[in-house]
Design a protein around this motif. Structure first.
Motif, PDB file in Angstrom:
ATOM      1  N   ASP A   1       0.841  -1.224   0.000  1.00 27.70           N
ATOM      2  CA  ASP A   1       0.000   0.000   0.000  1.00 27.70           C
ATOM      3  C   ASP A   1       0.859   1.251   0.000  1.00 27.70           C
ATOM      4  OD1 ASP A   1      -2.184  -1.649   0.164  1.00 27.70           O
ATOM      5  OD2 ASP A   1      -2.659  -1.193   2.256  1.00 27.70           O
ATOM      6  N   ARG A   2       1.927   1.227   0.766  1.00 24.28           N
ATOM      7  CA  ARG A   2       2.768   2.419   0.881  1.00 24.28           C
ATOM      8  C   ARG A   2       3.404   2.783  -0.467  1.00 24.28           C
ATOM      9  NH1 ARG A   2       4.930   4.369   5.550  1.00 24.28           N
ATOM     10  NH2 ARG A   2       3.867   3.715   7.429  1.00 24.28           N
ATOM     11  N   VAL A   3       3.602   1.769  -1.305  1.00 25.24           N
ATOM     12  CA  VAL A   3       4.241   2.009  -2.601  1.00 25.24           C
ATOM     13  C   VAL A   3       3.201   2.211  -3.699  1.00 25.24           C
ATOM     14  CG1 VAL A   3       5.792   0.995  -4.323  1.00 25.24           C
ATOM     15  CG2 VAL A   3       6.230   0.647  -1.884  1.00 25.24           C
ATOM     16  N   TYR A   4       2.213   1.327  -3.750  1.00 31.16           N
ATOM     17  CA  TYR A   4       1.280   1.312  -4.885  1.00 31.16           C
ATOM     18  C   TYR A   4      -0.005   2.113  -4.652  1.00 31.16           C
ATOM     19  CZ  TYR A   4       4.070  -2.267  -7.227  1.00 31.16           C
ATOM     20  OH  TYR A   4       5.075  -2.937  -7.870  1.00 31.16           O
ATOM     21  N   LEU A   5      -0.309   2.460  -3.401  1.00 26.42           N
ATOM     22  CA  LEU A   5      -1.501   3.286  -3.152  1.00 26.42           C
ATOM     23  C   LEU A   5      -1.116   4.687  -2.731  1.00 26.42           C
ATOM     24  CD1 LEU A   5      -4.044   1.105  -1.100  1.00 26.42           C
ATOM     25  CD2 LEU A   5      -3.958   1.489  -3.555  1.00 26.42           C
ATOM     26  N   ASN A   6      -0.170   4.784  -1.815  1.00 24.06           N
ATOM     27  CA  ASN A   6       0.104   6.068  -1.169  1.00 24.06           C
ATOM     28  C   ASN A   6       1.400   6.722  -1.621  1.00 24.06           C
ATOM     29  OD1 ASN A   6      -2.191   5.343   0.302  1.00 24.06           O
ATOM     30  ND2 ASN A   6      -0.980   4.280   1.840  1.00 24.06           N
TER      31      ASN A   6
ATOM     32  N   ALA B   1      -7.463  -1.167  -7.471  1.00 22.64           N
ATOM     33  CA  ALA B   1      -8.796  -1.739  -7.708  1.00 22.64           C
ATOM     34  C   ALA B   1      -8.928  -3.099  -7.018  1.00 22.64           C
ATOM     35  CB  ALA B   1      -9.036  -1.880  -9.203  1.00 22.64           C
ATOM     36  N   ARG B   2      -7.887  -3.923  -7.090  1.00 25.27           N
ATOM     37  CA  ARG B   2      -7.970  -5.244  -6.442  1.00 25.27           C
ATOM     38  C   ARG B   2      -7.951  -5.122  -4.918  1.00 25.27           C
ATOM     39  NH1 ARG B   2      -5.081  -6.982 -10.859  1.00 25.27           N
ATOM     40  NH2 ARG B   2      -6.304  -8.432 -12.118  1.00 25.27           N
ATOM     41  N   ARG B   3      -7.123  -4.208  -4.434  1.00 23.91           N
ATOM     42  CA  ARG B   3      -7.035  -4.028  -2.959  1.00 23.91           C
ATOM     43  C   ARG B   3      -8.396  -3.586  -2.422  1.00 23.91           C
ATOM     44  NH1 ARG B   3      -5.812  -4.829   1.893  1.00 23.91           N
ATOM     45  NH2 ARG B   3      -4.281  -3.568   3.019  1.00 23.91           N
TER      46      ARG B   3
ATOM     47  N   ARG C   1       0.037   6.272  -7.868  1.00 20.45           N
ATOM     48  CA  ARG C   1      -0.970   5.289  -7.454  1.00 20.45           C
ATOM     49  C   ARG C   1      -1.171   4.280  -8.586  1.00 20.45           C
ATOM     50  NH1 ARG C   1      -5.353   5.131  -3.813  1.00 20.45           N
ATOM     51  NH2 ARG C   1      -7.236   4.191  -4.668  1.00 20.45           N
ATOM     52  N   ASP C   2      -1.075   3.010  -8.268  1.00 13.19           N
ATOM     53  CA  ASP C   2      -1.203   1.968  -9.288  1.00 13.19           C
ATOM     54  C   ASP C   2      -2.684   1.566  -9.396  1.00 13.19           C
ATOM     55  OD1 ASP C   2       0.576  -0.427 -10.686  1.00 13.19           O
ATOM     56  OD2 ASP C   2      -1.425  -1.042 -10.050  1.00 13.19           O
TER      57      ASP C   2
END
Ligand code: SF4
Ligand code: SF4
Length: 363
Positions: free
Chosen positions: A111-116, A126-128, A120-121
């Motif tokens: 999350d720290r890398v791909y959301l925040n 979407a899957r998370r 943003r990935d």
């Protein structure tokens, strides 16, 4: 948001069916010698064993299509080609049952890398968003478990939506289920379960304390507060890293089994030989592979396995914590140790690198 319900052991499959209504459920299943997360059929009794492979692939698939591409030539101007992209992604609501706390905390590292992070990935996000994580607290640690070294623990709730703790024995066996997030609370409410009374809530706390104490007795947690800085000091000590990587085969198993490793490669696949249509794929890659950092010129800044191992340990215990408020990008699940064909042990590397010892002579 925190409330607790009680699930009798015999009610687990039914409760899970209710919680997962409208979602694909992934639960541990034995396949040969391994325990892996697989879609579960309604009514199926879930296996409570710890999985050999973490459930990260449910949210970050081993290989996924990012988009399809179609090139179309302009019939009136054959030298001109238009490219159309189809980025439709079909993401089903899902529920992961039976992740261990170290597995669930892996999603927090992602999350720290791909959301925040700065980028943003959308695929991961979407899957998370579509996935509920139901975690099972540990009652017995494996010999390679060291979650208590890394800020995680056998009842950690980070990354989970619901935490289940086994309590009682025999006819009185069941689970205390605690809603960790609002989303988890909404899902748990659907199972129409009785409240966990004080005795059972206390029993769950006792299980947490006992497992933690057993882990401490098995391998007392060292003070790793100086590790990020010490690893940087160790960076130029190639003799040390050669020593640590002597038996490594560069197979990459440690990274594929890791709940926190998030590196990938991008490739294009054509449908047929004319290159006019195909798809772009994202697939797991790993820093232990010799090709991982090879540049277009052919130069590879991490040619030797010692330099690759240095990066893996340094990323988890030095570079990531320095970028993420001290959070270590290792949850101590120990799968890199059990899954390594030659038993390279990350605990040994971290402890030895942290010790203020003499520089290893360059071999
Ligand atoms: S490292 Fe072991 S004891 Fe700790 S949470 Fe993971 S499986 Fe449980
Ligand atoms: S699993 Fe072991 S042998 Fe394979 S790359 Fe990792 S450390 Fe090296």
């Amino acid at each position: 948001m925190s409330f607790a319900r009680y699930i009798a052991r015999g009610e687990l499959a039914r409760a899970l069916d209710d919680m997962a209504r409208g979602r694909v459920t992934y639960a541990p299943r034995r396949e040969g010698d391994a325990v892996v997360f697989r879609p579960r059929a309604e009514g199926e009794e879930p296996l409570l064993a710890r999985a050999t492979v973490p459930p990260k692939g449910v949210i970050f698939p081993q290989s996924e299509r990012l988009f399809a591409f179609i090139r179309e030539k302009d019939p009136n101007d054959p030298g001109h080609t238009t490219v159309r992209l189809d980025s439709t992604v079909d993401i089903e609501p899902a529920l992961i049952f039976g992740a261990r706390p170290c597995d669930a905390r892996g999603f927090h590292i992602f999350d720290r890398v791909y959301l925040n992070g700065p980028h943003r990935d959308p695929y991961y996000a979407a899957r998370r968003e579509a996935t509920v994580v139901v975690t099972l607290a540990c009652t017995k640690a494996g010999s390679t478990c060291f979650c208590h070294w890394t800020g995680c623990g056998p009842a950690d709730t980070t990354g989970s939506d619901i935490l289940l703790t086994p309590v009682g024995v025999g006819n009185d066996a069941g689970f205390v289920a605690v809603a960790v997030t609002e989303r988890g609370g909404a899902v748990l409410e659907r199972a129409n379960l009785p409240e966990a009374d004080t005795a059972r809530a206390d029993a769950a706390q006792a299980v947490h304390a006992a497992t933690h104490a057993a882990l401490e007795a098995q391998s007392p947690a060292p003070d790793l507060s100086a590790t990020p800085a010490r690893l940087l000091e160790r960076f130029p000590d190639t003799g040390f890293w050669r020593d640590m990587s002597d038996k490594c085969l560069s197979c990459g198993a440690c990274t594929y089994l890791c709940p926190t490793c998030y590196c990938f490669n991008i490739t294009d696949e054509n449908d047929g030989g004319d290159g006019m249509r195909g798809r772009r794929l994202r697939s797991w890659d790993n820093c232990m592979s010799s090709l991982f950092t090879r540049e277009a010129s052919g130069h590879n800044p991490r040619m030797g396995k010692a330099l690759r191992l240095r990066n893996r340990v340094g990323h988890k215990f030095s570079y990531y914590p320095q970028l993420h408020e001290g959070v270590v990008s290792c949850n101590g699940c120990g799968r890199c140790i059990t899954g390594c064909p030659v038993s390279v042990d990350i605990r040994e590397m971290v402890v030895r690198a942290t010790e203020a010892n003499e520089e290893t002579p360059n071999a």
